[in-house]
Design an enzyme around this catalytic site. Structure first.
Site, short mmCIF file in Angstrom:
data_model
loop_
_atom_site.label_atom_id
_atom_site.label_comp_id
_atom_site.label_asym_id
_atom_site.label_seq_id
_atom_site.Cartn_x
_atom_site.Cartn_y
_atom_site.Cartn_z
N GLU A 226 0.87 -1.18 0.00
CA GLU A 226 0.00 0.00 0.00
C GLU A 226 0.90 1.22 0.00
O GLU A 226 2.10 1.11 0.22
CB GLU A 226 -0.94 -0.02 1.21
CG GLU A 226 -0.21 0.08 2.54
CD GLU A 226 -1.12 -0.21 3.74
OE1 GLU A 226 -2.28 0.19 3.70
OE2 GLU A 226 -0.63 -0.84 4.71
N LYS A 228 2.72 4.52 1.28
CA LYS A 228 3.16 5.05 2.58
C LYS A 228 2.73 6.49 2.62
O LYS A 228 3.31 7.36 2.00
CB LYS A 228 4.69 4.94 2.71
CG LYS A 228 5.13 5.37 4.09
CD LYS A 228 6.60 5.35 4.28
CE LYS A 228 6.95 5.75 5.72
NZ LYS A 228 6.16 6.84 6.26
N ARG A 233 0.26 9.29 11.87
CA ARG A 233 -0.18 7.94 12.23
C ARG A 233 -1.08 8.05 13.44
O ARG A 233 -0.78 8.77 14.40
CB ARG A 233 1.06 7.11 12.55
CG ARG A 233 0.82 5.65 12.87
CD ARG A 233 0.84 4.80 11.63
NE ARG A 233 0.63 3.39 11.98
CZ ARG A 233 1.60 2.55 12.28
NH1 ARG A 233 2.86 2.97 12.29
NH2 ARG A 233 1.33 1.29 12.57
N ARG A 248 0.84 8.65 17.40
CA ARG A 248 1.88 7.67 17.69
C ARG A 248 2.66 8.05 18.94
O ARG A 248 3.21 7.21 19.63
CB ARG A 248 2.83 7.58 16.50
CG ARG A 248 3.27 6.17 16.23
CD ARG A 248 4.41 6.17 15.26
NE ARG A 248 5.65 6.28 15.97
CZ ARG A 248 6.82 6.44 15.38
NH1 ARG A 248 6.89 6.56 14.08
NH2 ARG A 248 7.91 6.50 16.11
N GLU A 276 -3.88 6.41 9.08
CA GLU A 276 -3.13 7.65 8.88
C GLU A 276 -4.11 8.80 8.74
O GLU A 276 -5.04 8.73 7.92
CB GLU A 276 -2.27 7.52 7.61
CG GLU A 276 -1.25 8.61 7.44
CD GLU A 276 0.14 8.20 7.97
OE1 GLU A 276 0.31 7.04 8.40
OE2 GLU A 276 1.04 9.06 7.95
N LYS A 399 9.16 -0.26 5.04
CA LYS A 399 8.80 0.96 4.31
C LYS A 399 9.81 1.14 3.19
O LYS A 399 11.01 1.06 3.39
CB LYS A 399 8.73 2.18 5.22
CG LYS A 399 9.87 2.35 6.21
CD LYS A 399 9.58 3.55 7.11
CE LYS A 399 10.64 3.63 8.19
NZ LYS A 399 10.32 4.62 9.21
#
Lengths: 540, 344
Positions: A226, A228, A233, A248, A276, A399
């Protein structure tokens, strides 16, 4: 405080994780429960509110030491740490006291908001009763930014050793917005009843940067890809009547994003979603700069709400029907997430982070190059069988970011760093050419080795043209290649541009100042960004 | 015509035109008066040298065949139109301040100095003067040294703890001065004392001069953790990071320097420990020493010169700066104390 100072000395004396864990576990067994609780709070980033400003503290310390304030100001950059500078200049203690860590912190909490005279008297008297090492820690607690070289993971491991409770369970108990003032060690750690809200988040699972070639990861069918996304987050918790959005950093940000409030009614009881938060316009994410207008605002004016409405793109489902799903495979969690999202009304600002389907790695590598057009930073790769792990664990989540933009620039100003970088010049301001002029456009302070910083420090001392307090203007001679993630127009900067995440990629000893990049070049890059929403992956 | 100042500051160093000599010059000159044997003060290439009897052997060893005259502490000598004498600076064994007098006007050049007696160096003596040229390596109020016995006790505890765990201890210290101060001040009951070759050479010279130094064993082939368990090795700064130290297995290392006062500098050295012990005066030491000279005019050099000059001006002194060769504005905390301190 003496016990806490001994703990700090033990942690500071070693770089071995096992020794740090053992020292901390011993402390968690032996220290009074209130001190344990405060130590857990401090090591998980829960600092007491600032009762005193840094300037007040510095002035009181200079007075107590009988030194002019200008001398304090000149000394501080050499030491590179305010708390330490104060601890070192104060006269020796009059008599040492035995107040505990929690005594001191409780006093600090009580002082908040009181008149300066009262706060000053309390602080100066506390100093008079402490040895240098205790003063240093005490000052650190006041000024914040306190690092003990202990990650939250290491602290949790030590706590697990001391209590015999499982690490993952403890990690979950430590999440959320508890404070030492509102709970106790027994309630928080031993019985987990201390948090009250019921909307505690789970520890976030974090991806590692992909350094190897993608095909080494194995069959594409094992992986889910998917985008980034470049937002905040967040974890959305709907549980036992409570509704919360956590960042986060474990900040509660529910009120900053009122557009998510209707989700409290539509999400089933016992649901936790990882996703996100993005600013959203016309069916697409807006650049991070748009979301920035929302960060730090507790109350959001209607105008800002209209210009940068937020949307949550859901990545993962951690809890459903009140059951912890984290051990289940990602593929299973994802399909349950899809079902939950599909059942929401269409105008709710929550969507799935779409899958980027692929069948071979080289095709996916091609797709990745289009990340900037998708307003993303790159791709995320998740193993379909992976659990939702705690913290950063290599192997299951990667990532795969785009290569950054780069620009060659010359150093114009240098400033000494802090802490480990005390008295080393590490914080630089860079310029590009604009006709015959040099225009400052970015600051950076990371990316070089210790040896390079030491060499540059010697150079700065011999090539200083002018001093402005701690800042030196230097001969424009040293050229660096800077990397950055994005560029935007800025009326706050003389250059008219602002970079996102600039850092030094390398010191270009081979490159003369005459060959650095130009402001026109950066403006052209900015224009290409603006034309297409985001730029293609070409260097500046 | 107005008489020119007794001392002038040139690009070769501090000059006494009327005496026709320089003090610790950094470029070759005809006649050099040398305060002590550290390499940034005693440099090669001068026509003639003058130093104390006590400093001469190390200077000879380091510079080879030079024309070197010696002088006793407190002894006066007429050079050109001025009278000079050397007085203890307490920095390292043999180190001196230099007093210059012309018709009742007295200037003193401190060289490097510390005010706390270290048990080995001839203790610092305040010398009355009109103009004092003072170093200020640690001229900031954050530099205050604990008394030597306290620091030695700390090092002893560290050494004993390492020995109890079956580990060797390596102490990084400058070969001239700090190394001998440590060997004379530490507890020989804890274990054997070993030395790196560079340290042993200087130690042997000082021992032969009669300085009270304990017996030490030079590290040579066959000397390691097995032959000398629980030993303390004194080595020049940085030697512990070279293959030379591999023979000692899983040793513990520490660096002994005034710079270790600053946590950031200490932390840059990774796992190794830092002990704060300096052969330079701390903040109270500098202030006391300057006061005790009775001088009304003070020039500062080597260190935080700009800040320290302003502080002295605030205290009512007529204060100025002597620029050194490399740092027109005064050196600051070393980027890497290991590299830069080697030139101490």
């Amino acid at each position: 405080m003496k016990r806490f100072a001994r703990l700090f000395a033990a942690l500071d004396a070693t770089t071995r994780t096992s020794e740090k864990t053992a020292a901390l576990a011993a402390y968690f067994r032996e220290a009074p429960e209130e001190d344990r609780l405060w130590t857990i709070a401090l090591l998980s980033g829960r600092r007491p509110k600032r009762a005193v400003t840094a300037t007040e503290l510095a002035q009181w310390a200079a007075d107590a030491a009988g030194l002019p304030y200008w001398l304090f100001e000149e000394t501080y950059p050499v030491v590179g740490d305010l708390a330490e500078t104060i601890a070192l200049i104060l006269p020796p203690p009059v008599q040492t006291e035995t107040r505990s860590l929690s005594d001191h912190l409780t006093t600090l909490l009580r002082l908040t908001g009181h008149p300066a005279d009262e706060r000053r008297a309390a602080i100066v008297s506390a100093w008079a009763g402490m040895e240098q090492d205790e003063r240093f820690l005490f000052n650190k607690l006041i000024t914040g930014g306190f690092r003990m070289g202990v990650s939250q993971g290491l602290m949790t491991r030590a706590l697990a050793q001391a209590t015999g409770l499982p690490e993952t369970e403890l990690a979950h108990r430590l999440m959320g917005d508890w404070t030492p003032a509102r709970t106790s060690y027994a309630a928080l750690i031993l019985s987990n009843e201390g948090t009250g809200s019921g909307a505690q988040p789970y520890p976030f699972a974090l991806a590692s940067p992909l350094e190897a070639d993608a095909p080494t990861l194995g069959p594409p069918a094992d992986w889910f890809a998917e985008w980034k996304w470049d937002g905040i987050r967040g974890q959305l918790v709907r549980r036992r009547g409570a509704f919360a959005l956590w960042s986060r950093g474990e900040d509660l940000i529910t009120d900053r994003f009122p557009e998510f409030a209707p989700l409290a009614d539509f999400l089933p009881e016992g649901t936790v979603i990882d996703g996100e938060v993005l600013a959203w316009g016309a069916g697409n994410p807006l650049p991070f700069a748009a979301l920035q207008t929302r960060i730090g605002r507790k109350n959001v004016p209607r105008k800002v709400l209209a210009e940068a409405p937020a949307r949550l793109l859901a990545y993962d489902l951690l809890e459903a029907d009140g059951n912890d799903l984290r051990a289940a495979p990602f593929a299973q969690r994802r399909s349950r997430l899809e079902a939950i999202v599909a059942a929401l009304p269409p105008d709710i600002p929550l969507g799935l982070s779409p899958e980027v389907p692929f069948t071979d790695w080289s095709a996916l590598a091609e797709t990745r190059l289009g990340a900037r057009e998708a307003v993303a930073e790159g791709l995320m790769l998740k193993r379909r069988t992976s659990p939702y792990f705690t913290g950063r664990k290599r192997g299951d989540w990667w990532k795969w970011k785009l290569d950054p933009f780069t620009v060659d620039a010359v150093m114009l100003y240098a400033q000494a760093g802090h802490g480990r970088r005390a008295s080393l010049f590490t914080d630089f301001t860079f310029a590009v050419r604009d006709g015959d002029h040099l225009v400052p456009f970015a600051k950076a302070y990371s990316g070089l080795t210790d040896d390079e910083f030491a060499e540059i420090t010697r150079w700065v001392r011999q090539n200083t043209l002018e001093r402005f307090g701690p800042v030196r203007r230097v001969t424009p001679e040293l050229v660096f290649e800077l990397a950055f993630e994005g560029i935007q127009a800025s009326s706050r900067h003389k250059s008219g541009i602002a970079l996102r995440f600039p850092r030094m990629l390398r010191w270009r000893r081979d490159k003369p100042v005459a060959e650095i990049d130009t402001l026109d070049g950066l403006k052209a890059l900015l224009a290409s960004v603006s034309d297409r929403g985001q730029p293609s992956n070409t260097g500046a | 015509m107005a008489q020119q100042p007794l001392l002038t500051f040139t690009d070769r160093g501090i000059c006494c035109p009327e005496g026709g000599f320089y003090i610790d010059p950094w470029r070759p000159v005809g006649r050099a008066l040398i305060t002590h044997g550290h390499s940034d003060h005693a440099r090669p290439g001068h026509g003639a040298y003058l130093a104390t009897d006590a400093a001469a052997p190390v200077i000879r060893h380091r510079l080879g065949p030079i024309r070197l005259e010696t002088i006793g502490f407190g002894e006066t000598r007429q050079i050109g139109g001025v009278t000079v004498s050397f007085h203890p600076a307490g920095h390292v064994p043999g180190s001196a301040q230099i007093r210059i007098e012309r018709g009742g006007e007295v200037w003193v050049v401190s060289g490097d100095y510390k005010t706390e007696p270290d048990g080995l160096s001839e203790p610092f003596e305040p010398v009355l003067c009109h103009t004092f040229i003072s170093e200020c390596t640690f001229g900031l109020p954050v530099f205050r040294w604990a008394p030597q016995p306290e620091v030695m006790a700390r090092i002893n505890r560290w050494w004993a703890a390492n020995a109890a765990e079956g580990r060797m201890s390596i102490l990084g210290a400058y070969a001239l001065g700090k190394a001998q101060r440590l060997m004379a001040g530490l507890d020989p009951g804890i274990g054997p004392l070993l030395t790196h070759g560079a340290v042993e050479e200087t130690t042997a010279i000082l021992r032969a001069q009669g300085y009270p130094l304990p017996a030490t064993t030079r590290v040579t082939a066959g000397i390691d953790a097995k032959s000398h368990p629980g030993a303390l090795v004194i080595a020049p700064p940085g030697a512990e990071a070279t293959p030379w130290a591999n023979r000692f297995g899983g040793y513990a290392s520490a660096f002994v320097s005034g710079w270790m006062q600053i946590r950031g500098i200490r932390r840059r050295r990774g796992a190794s420990t830092g002990f704060v012990l300096s052969d330079h005066a701390d903040w109270p030491g500098l202030n006391t020493a300057i006061r005790e000279t009775g001088a009304t005019r003070v020039y500062v050099t080597h260190g935080y010169t700009q800040i320290f000059r302003r502080w002295l001006a605030d205290q009512g002194y007529d204060a100025g700066i002597v620029a050194t060769e490399y740092e027109g504005e005064g050196i600051e905390a070393p980027a890497d104390p290991l590299v830069e301190a080697a030139a101490e």
